[in-house]
Design an enzyme around this catalytic site. Structure first.
Site, mmCIF file in Angstrom:
data_model
loop_
_atom_site.group_PDB
_atom_site.id
_atom_site.type_symbol
_atom_site.label_atom_id
_atom_site.label_comp_id
_atom_site.label_asym_id
_atom_site.label_seq_id
_atom_site.Cartn_x
_atom_site.Cartn_y
_atom_site.Cartn_z
ATOM 1 N N TYR A 142 35.358 41.240 2.355
ATOM 2 C CA TYR A 142 35.342 42.707 2.475
ATOM 3 C C TYR A 142 34.598 43.583 1.359
ATOM 4 C CZ TYR A 142 36.919 47.256 4.415
ATOM 5 O OH TYR A 142 36.872 48.472 4.971
ATOM 6 N N ALA A 143 35.224 43.221 0.117
ATOM 7 C CA ALA A 143 34.429 44.024 -1.011
ATOM 8 C C ALA A 143 32.870 43.757 -1.085
ATOM 9 C CB ALA A 143 35.000 43.895 -2.213
ATOM 10 N N ALA A 144 32.712 42.419 -0.759
ATOM 11 C CA ALA A 144 31.270 42.057 -0.975
ATOM 12 C C ALA A 144 30.530 42.743 0.218
ATOM 13 C CB ALA A 144 31.098 40.604 -0.873
ATOM 14 N N ASN A 202 29.562 51.671 12.259
ATOM 15 C CA ASN A 202 30.789 51.794 11.893
ATOM 16 C C ASN A 202 31.755 50.386 12.250
ATOM 17 O OD1 ASN A 202 33.576 53.075 11.717
ATOM 18 N ND2 ASN A 202 33.739 52.376 13.767
ATOM 19 N N LYS A 217 31.008 45.483 1.867
ATOM 20 C CA LYS A 217 30.876 46.839 1.914
ATOM 21 C C LYS A 217 30.050 47.378 0.525
ATOM 22 C CE LYS A 217 33.613 47.843 5.287
ATOM 23 N NZ LYS A 217 32.990 48.459 6.573
ATOM 24 N N ILE A 243 42.639 55.153 5.103
ATOM 25 C CA ILE A 243 42.795 56.134 6.199
ATOM 26 C C ILE A 243 43.743 55.229 7.223
ATOM 27 C CG2 ILE A 243 41.128 56.942 8.014
ATOM 28 C CD1 ILE A 243 40.301 57.714 5.152
HETATM 29 P P1 NAP Z 1 39.316 49.478 13.433
HETATM 30 O O1 NAP Z 1 40.752 50.380 13.994
HETATM 31 O O2 NAP Z 1 39.923 48.232 13.317
HETATM 32 O O3 NAP Z 1 38.259 49.691 14.425
HETATM 33 C C1 NAP Z 1 37.146 48.908 14.361
HETATM 34 C C2 NAP Z 1 36.435 48.916 15.468
HETATM 35 O O4 NAP Z 1 35.407 47.958 15.223
HETATM 36 C C3 NAP Z 1 37.319 48.172 16.594
HETATM 37 O O5 NAP Z 1 37.248 48.877 18.025
HETATM 38 C C4 NAP Z 1 36.770 47.006 16.721
HETATM 39 O O6 NAP Z 1 36.754 46.177 18.121
HETATM 40 C C5 NAP Z 1 35.256 47.114 16.417
HETATM 41 N N1 NAP Z 1 34.657 45.831 16.218
HETATM 42 C C6 NAP Z 1 35.160 44.702 15.608
HETATM 43 N N2 NAP Z 1 34.192 43.490 15.387
HETATM 44 C C7 NAP Z 1 32.982 44.205 16.041
HETATM 45 C C8 NAP Z 1 31.947 43.537 16.239
HETATM 46 N N3 NAP Z 1 31.367 42.340 15.919
HETATM 47 N N4 NAP Z 1 30.807 44.130 17.125
HETATM 48 C C9 NAP Z 1 31.191 45.634 17.628
HETATM 49 N N5 NAP Z 1 32.519 46.261 17.186
HETATM 50 C C10 NAP Z 1 33.267 45.429 16.676
HETATM 51 O O7 NAP Z 1 39.061 50.003 11.984
HETATM 52 P P2 NAP Z 1 38.879 51.234 11.219
HETATM 53 O O8 NAP Z 1 39.874 51.369 10.238
HETATM 54 O O9 NAP Z 1 38.680 52.460 12.314
HETATM 55 O O10 NAP Z 1 37.471 51.232 10.409
HETATM 56 C C11 NAP Z 1 36.571 51.556 10.946
HETATM 57 C C12 NAP Z 1 35.107 51.315 9.693
HETATM 58 O O11 NAP Z 1 35.880 52.219 8.610
HETATM 59 C C13 NAP Z 1 35.262 49.876 9.175
HETATM 60 O O12 NAP Z 1 33.872 49.467 8.939
HETATM 61 C C14 NAP Z 1 36.278 49.840 8.209
HETATM 62 O O13 NAP Z 1 35.618 48.791 7.303
HETATM 63 C C15 NAP Z 1 35.805 51.300 7.431
HETATM 64 N N6 NAP Z 1 36.892 51.464 6.574
HETATM 65 C C16 NAP Z 1 38.151 51.733 7.023
HETATM 66 C C17 NAP Z 1 39.261 52.339 6.175
HETATM 67 C C18 NAP Z 1 40.498 52.460 6.613
HETATM 68 O O14 NAP Z 1 41.439 52.578 5.815
HETATM 69 N N7 NAP Z 1 40.803 52.491 7.972
HETATM 70 C C19 NAP Z 1 38.951 52.443 4.686
HETATM 71 C C20 NAP Z 1 37.669 52.028 4.494
HETATM 72 C C21 NAP Z 1 36.538 51.667 5.419
HETATM 73 P P3 NAP Z 1 37.902 45.533 18.473
HETATM 74 O O15 NAP Z 1 39.063 46.414 19.093
HETATM 75 O O16 NAP Z 1 37.649 44.854 20.060
HETATM 76 O O17 NAP Z 1 38.518 44.655 17.654
#
Ligand code: NAP
Length: 248
Positions: free
Chosen positions: A156-158, A91, A160, A189
């Site tokens: 990011y697109a690349a 994740n 994902k 989200i």
């Molecule tokens: P978020 O709230 O920013 O949470 C991401 C988490 O990943 C944070 O706890 C962050 O830690 C942690 N993280 C960052 N770099 C890391 C690393 N190198 N090793 C371990 N943990 C790390 O993001 P989210 O929106 O919940 O997204 C979760 C996933 O869903 C991501 O892969 C994102 O790309 C994907 N996604 C999200 C959305 C959306 O609309 N939100 C849409 C599509 C896909 P810190 O708190 O320390 O930074």
């Protein structure tokens, strides 16, 4: 009905956002939960306490998903503490948006390393465990942006889109050993990642979503729950969009 009774799940980047809700949902469904984030902070401690209220085993590991050695060490520690790993949710993810014209090499590399290389690191480390068990479910967090692209998000697109190719390949490599691998492509989200977006832009986006609402972390966690549990026992190599119909 508890769907993950007795199973052990490992979720990366789970102190907040989507990962946190997945951890809580899995625990509510009877899973033992190991979760990671970059640092041991108040958010990780609070989540650990909340997870423990469900009465299952819980452990937090500060670990950088983009680092190969961290992933190897993490899997060793989780197996030592829990005895097995039934579910891996890749994740952890970041954004560093900019038009390609202004995007710096370091921001391209950082996003690829955290979002895509991490999936290689964790999957490679966990596959040995799952192969021995002859079972497992790996869930990779992709994005609607990986399916359709987005201006200002080439990195990011690349990353994902890369996750989707990786997911399908692993499903083919490990399927004969009863290990499934699927991806989720969330749309828009509500999380700390998306909270910075201006209200007028959010409202424009909502108009493009057939269900006319922004998704919440529980919408994505429910999809992860389905892919983690035996209800999806014949589903592998798929990308499940969780986006209110946005990517039709
Ligand atoms: P978020 O709230 O920013 O949470 C991401 C988490 O990943 C944070 O706890 C962050 O830690 C942690 N993280 C960052 N770099 C890391 C690393 N190198 N090793 C371990 N943990 C790390 O993001 P989210 O929106 O919940 O997204 C979760 C996933 O869903 C991501 O892969 C994102 O790309 C994907 N996604 C999200 C959305 C959306 O609309 N939100 C849409 C599509 C896909 P810190 O708190 O320390 O930074």
């Amino acid at each position: 009905m508890k769907l993950l009774e007795g199973k052990t799940a490992l979720i990366t980047g789970a102190s907040r956002g989507i990962g946190k809700t997945i951890a809580l949902t899995f625990a509510r469904h009877g899973a033992h939960v190991a979760f990671t984030d970059l640092q041991a902070d108040d958010a990780a401690e609070a989540l650990k306490k909340e997870l423990l209220t469900y009465g299952n085993k819980v452990a937090f590991y500060p670990s950088d998903a983009s680092k190969y050695d961290d992933a190897q060490e993490l899997i060793k520690q989780v197996v030592a503490a829990f005895g097995r790993i039934d579910i891996l949710v890749n994740n952890a993810g970041i954004t560093k948006d900019n038009l390609l014209l202004r995007m710096e090499e370091k921001d391209f590399d950082a996003v690829i390393n955290v979002n895509l290389k991490s999936v290689f690191n964790l999957t490679k480390a966990v596959q040995t465990v799952m192969l021995q068990q002859r079972s497992g479910s790996i869930i990779n967090m992709s994005s609607v942006v990986g399916l359709h692209g987005n201006a200002g998000q080439t990195n990011y697109a690349a990353s994902k889109a890369g996750i989707i190719g990786f997911t399908k390949s692993i499903a083919k490599e490990l399927g004969s050993r009863n290990i499934r691998c699927n991806a989720i492509a969330p749309g828009f989200i509500e999380t700390p990642m998306t909270l910075q977006i201006k209200e007028e832009i959010r409202n424009e986006w909502i108009k493009t979503i057939p269900l006319r609402r922004i998704g919440n972390t529980q919408d994505v966690a429910n999809t992860a729950l389905y892919l983690a549990c035996d209800l999806s026992s014949y589903i592998s190599g798929q990308v499940i969009s969780c986006d209110g119909g946005m990517s039709m």
